[in-house]
Write a protein that holds these residues in place. Structure first.
Motif, PDB file in Angstrom:
ATOM      1  N   GLY A  65       0.820  -1.199   0.000  1.00  0.00           N
ATOM      2  CA  GLY A  65       0.000   0.000   0.000  1.00  0.00           C
ATOM      3  C   GLY A  65       0.856   1.251   0.000  1.00  0.00           C
ATOM      4  O   GLY A  65       2.060   1.200  -0.252  1.00  0.00           O
ATOM      5  N   ASP A  66       0.239   2.379   0.305  1.00  0.00           N
ATOM      6  CA  ASP A  66       0.926   3.661   0.266  1.00  0.00           C
ATOM      7  C   ASP A  66       1.496   4.045   1.629  1.00  0.00           C
ATOM      8  O   ASP A  66       1.045   3.559   2.672  1.00  0.00           O
ATOM      9  CB  ASP A  66      -0.035   4.754  -0.195  1.00  0.00           C
ATOM     10  N   ALA A  67       2.439   4.974   1.617  1.00  0.00           N
ATOM     11  CA  ALA A  67       3.082   5.433   2.845  1.00  0.00           C
ATOM     12  C   ALA A  67       2.093   6.152   3.766  1.00  0.00           C
ATOM     13  O   ALA A  67       2.195   6.065   4.992  1.00  0.00           O
ATOM     14  CB  ALA A  67       4.255   6.354   2.512  1.00  0.00           C
ATOM     15  N   ALA A  68       1.123   6.857   3.184  1.00  0.00           N
ATOM     16  CA  ALA A  68       0.246   7.714   3.973  1.00  0.00           C
ATOM     17  C   ALA A  68      -0.547   6.957   5.033  1.00  0.00           C
ATOM     18  O   ALA A  68      -0.837   7.499   6.104  1.00  0.00           O
ATOM     19  CB  ALA A  68      -0.718   8.472   3.054  1.00  0.00           C
ATOM     20  N   ASP A  69      -0.906   5.698   4.747  1.00  0.00           N
ATOM     21  CA  ASP A  69      -1.708   4.937   5.710  1.00  0.00           C
ATOM     22  C   ASP A  69      -1.004   3.662   6.168  1.00  0.00           C
ATOM     23  O   ASP A  69      -1.660   2.696   6.557  1.00  0.00           O
ATOM     24  CB  ASP A  69      -3.095   4.621   5.150  1.00  0.00           C
ATOM     25  N   ALA A  70       0.319   3.667   6.137  1.00  0.00           N
ATOM     26  CA  ALA A  70       1.089   2.511   6.595  1.00  0.00           C
ATOM     27  C   ALA A  70       1.259   2.578   8.115  1.00  0.00           C
ATOM     28  O   ALA A  70       2.349   2.811   8.640  1.00  0.00           O
ATOM     29  CB  ALA A  70       2.449   2.469   5.905  1.00  0.00           C
ATOM     30  N   ARG A  71       0.161   2.397   8.805  1.00  0.00           N
ATOM     31  CA  ARG A  71       0.144   2.378  10.270  1.00  0.00           C
ATOM     32  C   ARG A  71      -0.902   1.368  10.706  1.00  0.00           C
ATOM     33  O   ARG A  71      -1.870   1.114   9.987  1.00  0.00           O
ATOM     34  CB  ARG A  71      -0.148   3.761  10.842  1.00  0.00           C
ATOM     35  N   TYR A  72      -0.711   0.802  11.890  1.00  0.00           N
ATOM     36  CA  TYR A  72      -1.520  -0.334  12.301  1.00  0.00           C
ATOM     37  C   TYR A  72      -3.011  -0.014  12.336  1.00  0.00           C
ATOM     38  O   TYR A  72      -3.841  -0.817  11.885  1.00  0.00           O
ATOM     39  CB  TYR A  72      -1.068  -0.851  13.662  1.00  0.00           C
ATOM     40  N   GLY A  73      -3.370   1.145  12.873  1.00  0.00           N
ATOM     41  CA  GLY A  73      -4.783   1.487  12.982  1.00  0.00           C
ATOM     42  C   GLY A  73      -5.484   1.505  11.651  1.00  0.00           C
ATOM     43  O   GLY A  73      -6.651   1.096  11.541  1.00  0.00           O
ATOM     44  N   ALA A  74      -4.805   1.953  10.601  1.00  0.00           N
ATOM     45  CA  ALA A  74      -5.403   1.988   9.269  1.00  0.00           C
ATOM     46  C   ALA A  74      -5.323   0.627   8.588  1.00  0.00           C
ATOM     47  O   ALA A  74      -6.304   0.150   8.007  1.00  0.00           O
ATOM     48  CB  ALA A  74      -4.698   3.044   8.417  1.00  0.00           C
ATOM     49  N   PHE A 167       7.989  -1.157   1.314  1.00  0.00           N
ATOM     50  CA  PHE A 167       7.858  -1.722   2.655  1.00  0.00           C
ATOM     51  C   PHE A 167       8.012  -0.606   3.679  1.00  0.00           C
ATOM     52  O   PHE A 167       8.915   0.230   3.564  1.00  0.00           O
ATOM     53  CB  PHE A 167       8.917  -2.794   2.891  1.00  0.00           C
ATOM     54  N   TYR A 168       7.129  -0.629   4.678  1.00  0.00           N
ATOM     55  CA  TYR A 168       7.149   0.381   5.732  1.00  0.00           C
ATOM     56  C   TYR A 168       7.210  -0.319   7.084  1.00  0.00           C
ATOM     57  O   TYR A 168       6.315  -1.104   7.418  1.00  0.00           O
ATOM     58  CB  TYR A 168       5.897   1.258   5.659  1.00  0.00           C
ATOM     59  N   PRO A 169       8.253  -0.083   7.885  1.00  0.00           N
ATOM     60  CA  PRO A 169       8.353  -0.743   9.190  1.00  0.00           C
ATOM     61  C   PRO A 169       7.151  -0.428  10.071  1.00  0.00           C
ATOM     62  O   PRO A 169       6.611   0.695  10.059  1.00  0.00           O
ATOM     63  CB  PRO A 169       9.643  -0.173   9.783  1.00  0.00           C
ATOM     64  N   ALA A 170       6.727  -1.413  10.830  1.00  0.00           N
ATOM     65  CA  ALA A 170       5.612  -1.243  11.762  1.00  0.00           C
ATOM     66  C   ALA A 170       6.071  -0.508  13.017  1.00  0.00           C
ATOM     67  O   ALA A 170       7.269  -0.284  13.242  1.00  0.00           O
ATOM     68  CB  ALA A 170       5.028  -2.605  12.127  1.00  0.00           C
ATOM     69  N   GLU A 171       5.097  -0.165  13.835  1.00  0.00           N
ATOM     70  CA  GLU A 171       5.357   0.531  15.083  1.00  0.00           C
ATOM     71  C   GLU A 171       6.280  -0.287  15.982  1.00  0.00           C
ATOM     72  O   GLU A 171       6.309  -1.519  15.912  1.00  0.00           O
ATOM     73  CB  GLU A 171       4.033   0.799  15.792  1.00  0.00           C
ATOM     74  N   GLY A 172       6.990   0.409  16.856  1.00  0.00           N
ATOM     75  CA  GLY A 172       7.968  -0.243  17.707  1.00  0.00           C
ATOM     76  C   GLY A 172       7.401  -1.343  18.571  1.00  0.00           C
ATOM     77  O   GLY A 172       8.083  -2.349  18.831  1.00  0.00           O
ATOM     78  N   TYR A 173       6.152  -1.199  19.022  1.00  0.00           N
ATOM     79  CA  TYR A 173       5.605  -2.206  19.924  1.00  0.00           C
ATOM     80  C   TYR A 173       5.308  -3.529  19.224  1.00  0.00           C
ATOM     81  O   TYR A 173       5.093  -4.549  19.888  1.00  0.00           O
ATOM     82  CB  TYR A 173       4.353  -1.693  20.643  1.00  0.00           C
ATOM     83  N   HIS A 174       5.316  -3.533  17.876  1.00  0.00           N
ATOM     84  CA  HIS A 174       5.146  -4.783  17.142  1.00  0.00           C
ATOM     85  C   HIS A 174       6.473  -5.512  16.911  1.00  0.00           C
ATOM     86  O   HIS A 174       6.470  -6.699  16.569  1.00  0.00           O
ATOM     87  CB  HIS A 174       4.497  -4.518  15.779  1.00  0.00           C
ATOM     88  N   GLN A 175       7.585  -4.822  17.042  1.00  0.00           N
ATOM     89  CA  GLN A 175       8.878  -5.436  16.755  1.00  0.00           C
ATOM     90  C   GLN A 175       9.299  -6.389  17.879  1.00  0.00           C
ATOM     91  O   GLN A 175       9.075  -6.100  19.062  1.00  0.00           O
ATOM     92  CB  GLN A 175       9.947  -4.357  16.551  1.00  0.00           C
TER      93      GLN A 175
END
Length: 219
Positions: A65-74, A167-175
């Motif tokens: 997907g795109d960078a703009a919504d590469a976050r867990y909530g989205a 590829f966009y790394p996930a939030e730190g709490y997922h690592q």
């Protein structure tokens, strides 16, 4: 972290791993390379590859997907085109790309499931390979065709090959989640069996301690 827990069921893993045959088409690579793989929840896929000999790093993240919504909530809504994925940095002098794929299909997922994996459903949990170049795409397509021709699973492999995906790394709490939370109910039910299968089926490929994103052993 509580939000992540609430979105994941605790059903047990559905199928034991198996040691699949070697790939007939192999990779020719040199220098450190990356492989990006999606097989459902990234916690378990990351946890498996963090224990594979020759892997220098495995990072959970989002691909497709795109960078703009590469976050867990989205991404967790299933509407962003991303898949939960893991970017594996590896040394092909120790383990080749085709050998990583062999481990991936053997222990990390059920590749016949469509837009789901175990208790998790939605396109963000699809099975997918995101090749870094045409060579990786060729090796991946050939291995999937080889396994399908042998009717390895009794059903067609649903794993998609999606080239040219960022590829966009996930939030730190997922690592390092599996290494840091081995007794979490989801990990115990769905991901610990994958690591046991890796150690049992590929002992020559397994390292005892994980290679962590945080660069330190889990507390």
């Amino acid at each position: 972290m509580a939000a992540a827990f609430g979105l994941r069921g605790f059903a047990s893993a559905e199928e034991a791993g198996r040691r699949l045959p070697e790939a007939a088409v192999t990779a020719e690579e040199s220098g450190l390379r990356t492989a990006t793989l999606a097989g459902g929840c990234f916690w378990g896929v990351q946890g498996v590859f963090q224990h594979v000999r020759g892997v220098r790093q495995a990072v959970s993240g989002y691909a497709g997907g795109d960078a703009a919504d590469a976050r867990y909530g989205a991404v967790s809504t299933g509407g962003t085109a991303h898949a939960e994925a893991v970017r594996v940095t590896y040394d092909p002098a120790v383990i080749r790309y085709d050998e990583l794929l062999r481990i991936f299909f053997s222990v990390a997922l059920d590749p016949t499931q469509v837009n789901r994996q175990g208790p998790d459903s939605g396109p963000q949990y699809r099975s997918a390979i995101f090749p870094a170049d045409a060579g990786q795409a060729r090796v991946a397509a050939a291995y999937i065709a080889q396994l399908d021709a042998a009717r390895t699973y009794g059903r067609p492999i649903a794993t998609r090959i999606e080239p040219q995906a960022a590829f966009y790394p996930a939030e730190g709490y997922h690592q390092d989640f599996m290494a840091s939370h081995p007794n979490h109910p989801y990990i115990a039910a769905n991901d610990a069996p994958k690591l046991r299968d890796l150690r049992s089926l590929f002992p020559e490929r397994t390292t005892p301690e994980p290679v962590l994103v945080g660069g330190r052993p889990p507390s």
